[in-house]
Design a protein around this motif. Sequence first.
Motif, mmCIF file in Angstrom:
data_model
loop_
_atom_site.group_PDB
_atom_site.id
_atom_site.type_symbol
_atom_site.label_atom_id
_atom_site.label_comp_id
_atom_site.label_asym_id
_atom_site.label_seq_id
_atom_site.Cartn_x
_atom_site.Cartn_y
_atom_site.Cartn_z
ATOM 1 N N MET A 1 39.650 34.087 37.579
ATOM 2 C CA MET A 1 38.339 34.242 38.227
ATOM 3 C C MET A 1 37.521 35.329 37.546
ATOM 4 O O MET A 1 36.311 35.189 37.349
ATOM 5 C CB MET A 1 38.530 34.558 39.711
ATOM 6 C CG MET A 1 39.078 33.393 40.522
ATOM 7 S SD MET A 1 39.441 33.855 42.240
ATOM 8 C CE MET A 1 37.810 34.358 42.793
ATOM 9 N N LEU A 2 38.179 36.428 37.154
ATOM 10 C CA LEU A 2 37.470 37.519 36.486
ATOM 11 C C LEU A 2 36.928 37.063 35.140
ATOM 12 O O LEU A 2 35.747 37.305 34.804
ATOM 13 C CB LEU A 2 38.408 38.717 36.313
ATOM 14 C CG LEU A 2 37.822 39.928 35.562
ATOM 15 C CD1 LEU A 2 36.573 40.447 36.276
ATOM 16 C CD2 LEU A 2 38.886 41.018 35.421
ATOM 17 N N TYR B 1 49.132 34.542 42.264
ATOM 18 C CA TYR B 1 47.954 35.223 42.813
ATOM 19 C C TYR B 1 47.281 36.081 41.746
ATOM 20 O O TYR B 1 46.038 36.061 41.591
ATOM 21 C CB TYR B 1 48.382 36.079 44.002
ATOM 22 C CG TYR B 1 47.267 36.918 44.580
ATOM 23 C CD1 TYR B 1 46.245 36.330 45.320
ATOM 24 C CD2 TYR B 1 47.231 38.294 44.382
ATOM 25 C CE1 TYR B 1 45.204 37.100 45.840
ATOM 26 C CE2 TYR B 1 46.215 39.075 44.896
ATOM 27 C CZ TYR B 1 45.199 38.463 45.631
ATOM 28 O OH TYR B 1 44.177 39.235 46.136
ATOM 29 N N ALA B 2 48.097 36.824 40.978
ATOM 30 C CA ALA B 2 47.530 37.671 39.921
ATOM 31 C C ALA B 2 46.868 36.823 38.846
ATOM 32 O O ALA B 2 45.808 37.187 38.304
ATOM 33 C CB ALA B 2 48.629 38.541 39.312
ATOM 34 N N ARG C 1 45.478 33.841 39.239
ATOM 35 C CA ARG C 1 44.200 33.324 39.758
ATOM 36 C C ARG C 1 43.119 34.393 39.702
ATOM 37 O O ARG C 1 41.961 34.109 39.358
ATOM 38 C CB ARG C 1 44.378 32.818 41.196
ATOM 39 C CG ARG C 1 45.148 31.507 41.294
ATOM 40 C CD ARG C 1 44.997 30.909 42.682
ATOM 41 N NE ARG C 1 45.510 31.789 43.730
ATOM 42 C CZ ARG C 1 46.771 31.778 44.162
ATOM 43 N NH1 ARG C 1 47.638 30.920 43.626
ATOM 44 N NH2 ARG C 1 47.156 32.593 45.107
ATOM 45 N N ARG C 2 43.446 35.601 40.047
ATOM 46 C CA ARG C 2 42.468 36.688 40.011
ATOM 47 C C ARG C 2 41.946 36.918 38.594
ATOM 48 O O ARG C 2 40.749 37.083 38.371
ATOM 49 C CB ARG C 2 43.093 37.976 40.543
ATOM 50 C CG ARG C 2 43.345 37.982 42.036
ATOM 51 C CD ARG C 2 43.783 39.356 42.490
ATOM 52 N NE ARG C 2 42.760 40.367 42.182
ATOM 53 C CZ ARG C 2 42.939 41.675 42.371
ATOM 54 N NH1 ARG C 2 44.086 42.115 42.866
ATOM 55 N NH2 ARG C 2 41.977 42.529 42.073
ATOM 56 N N MET C 3 42.857 36.908 37.603
ATOM 57 C CA MET C 3 42.434 37.134 36.237
ATOM 58 C C MET C 3 41.581 35.982 35.723
ATOM 59 O O MET C 3 40.607 36.187 34.981
ATOM 60 C CB MET C 3 43.655 37.335 35.338
ATOM 61 C CG MET C 3 44.432 38.621 35.624
ATOM 62 S SD MET C 3 43.385 40.098 35.533
ATOM 63 C CE MET C 3 42.828 40.004 33.837
ATOM 64 N N LYS D 1 48.681 35.729 33.009
ATOM 65 C CA LYS D 1 47.835 36.868 33.393
ATOM 66 C C LYS D 1 47.440 37.677 32.164
ATOM 67 O O LYS D 1 46.276 38.059 31.992
ATOM 68 C CB LYS D 1 48.581 37.741 34.398
ATOM 69 C CG LYS D 1 47.822 39.007 34.789
ATOM 70 C CD LYS D 1 48.662 39.865 35.723
ATOM 71 C CE LYS D 1 47.952 41.188 36.004
ATOM 72 N NZ LYS D 1 48.761 42.064 36.879
#
Length: 445
Positions: free
Chosen positions: A47-48, A40-41, A43-45, A416
């Motif tokens: 996307m950012l 999850y972390a 994917r967030r990074m 990440k």
Amino acid sequence: MRTGLGSGIETRVNLEDVPVREGGARVSVVAPPTDEQRAYALRRMKMLATGLLILLAVIFLFSFALQDRYPWLEYVRAAAEGGMVGALADWFAVTALFKHPMGVKIPHTAIIPEKKDQIGASLGQFVEENFLAEDIIRTKLDSMQVAAKAGTWLARPEGAERVATEGAAAIRGALRVLDDDAVRDVLESMFRRHVVDPQWGPPAGKMAQRIFEEGHHHQLVNLVVDSLADWVLANPEVIGRLVTERSPSWVPAFLDDIVGERVQIQAERFLIDVQENPNHQLRVALDNYLTGVARDLQEDPKTMAKADAVKEQVLDDPRVRELMTSTWTTIKNALMTAADDPDSELTRNFKSALQDFGTRLINEPELAAKVNGYVADAAGYLVRTYSNDIAAVITETVERWDAKETSEKIELQVGKDLQFIRINGTVVGSLAGLAIFTVATAIFG
């Protein structure tokens, strides 16, 4: 991470913690994040980082379209252009570690899947050379002062209690696993090999010869003579009765009394003489006889055969089996009783011995130095003998991993942080583009 001072020091990592107390401080220890949390972390990074690239692309399009009307947008366009270049370059670099960018098999990409085995071999070699070297292990153990720390721990009641508890559990487990018949067979085999099968004559003769030569048997002879003399003095009627019983019937009774009294007196004098004279002929004859027996046990085949015959009579098969059965049963019952009872005498003595040993490790530098030396020697032998095998475990384990799965696992662990490279590349690229355009405009504009 949060840190405070004072007796209530607290360090907290992540979300779920288990407090561990030591002294007045409380340290909150947490389990590492799960693979789902890492994914999850990651994917967030991603996307950012991708979102920043898209944002810069939009800014670049607008500024490029409007820069003729608003000249200052040329600086915005240059910054956006540099940021896109930096973002794309770092995206390529990060992606090339784990896969072929956009599925195109460009040389020197998908480095981890392609070089998995080499990475495993290099990792194993690195661990062997930098962690499993004998001099490194010895230096580390010397700085740790293993004996002092172990002594401090063992000297405390809870330390000795812990060792005794674990030892009792190990004993119970071992006794439950061991097969009684198999243990008896082993004991019987050892007893037969070391006690029954060897000849008894020669070793018994050597031991007896040494005892007789050094005169250790004289105390036993003195005891026998003293006991015999005391008995003769205390039982004079016995000798008289024996003389009467063995004399002819026609001999007068008064003559039997005279003879019995005479024999009594001579026996007493003889025994007193033996007691007082260390060189009495009886003692000399007894020494010569015993020395001869010791010599015959070593040299005379008949005497040795008689000794072995006595051994076979005493230790025939049924008796050996019974002896081993009773011995093992006694040992097992005693150990089980002691292991099950924390207050048993054996357990108490064991704890006391552990605490005493721990105290000695603290107070006796020579003993602590010896223990430290033993530990260092043992560790040195292990790394010297098995360092290649330990390193081979790392290499072979990595070789067995699936290339794609390996790449995914590594990316899950460090991906990440690698996405920050993309973000940093975007920012640095933007600043570099702006700086280059500014300088060029100032010089040539």
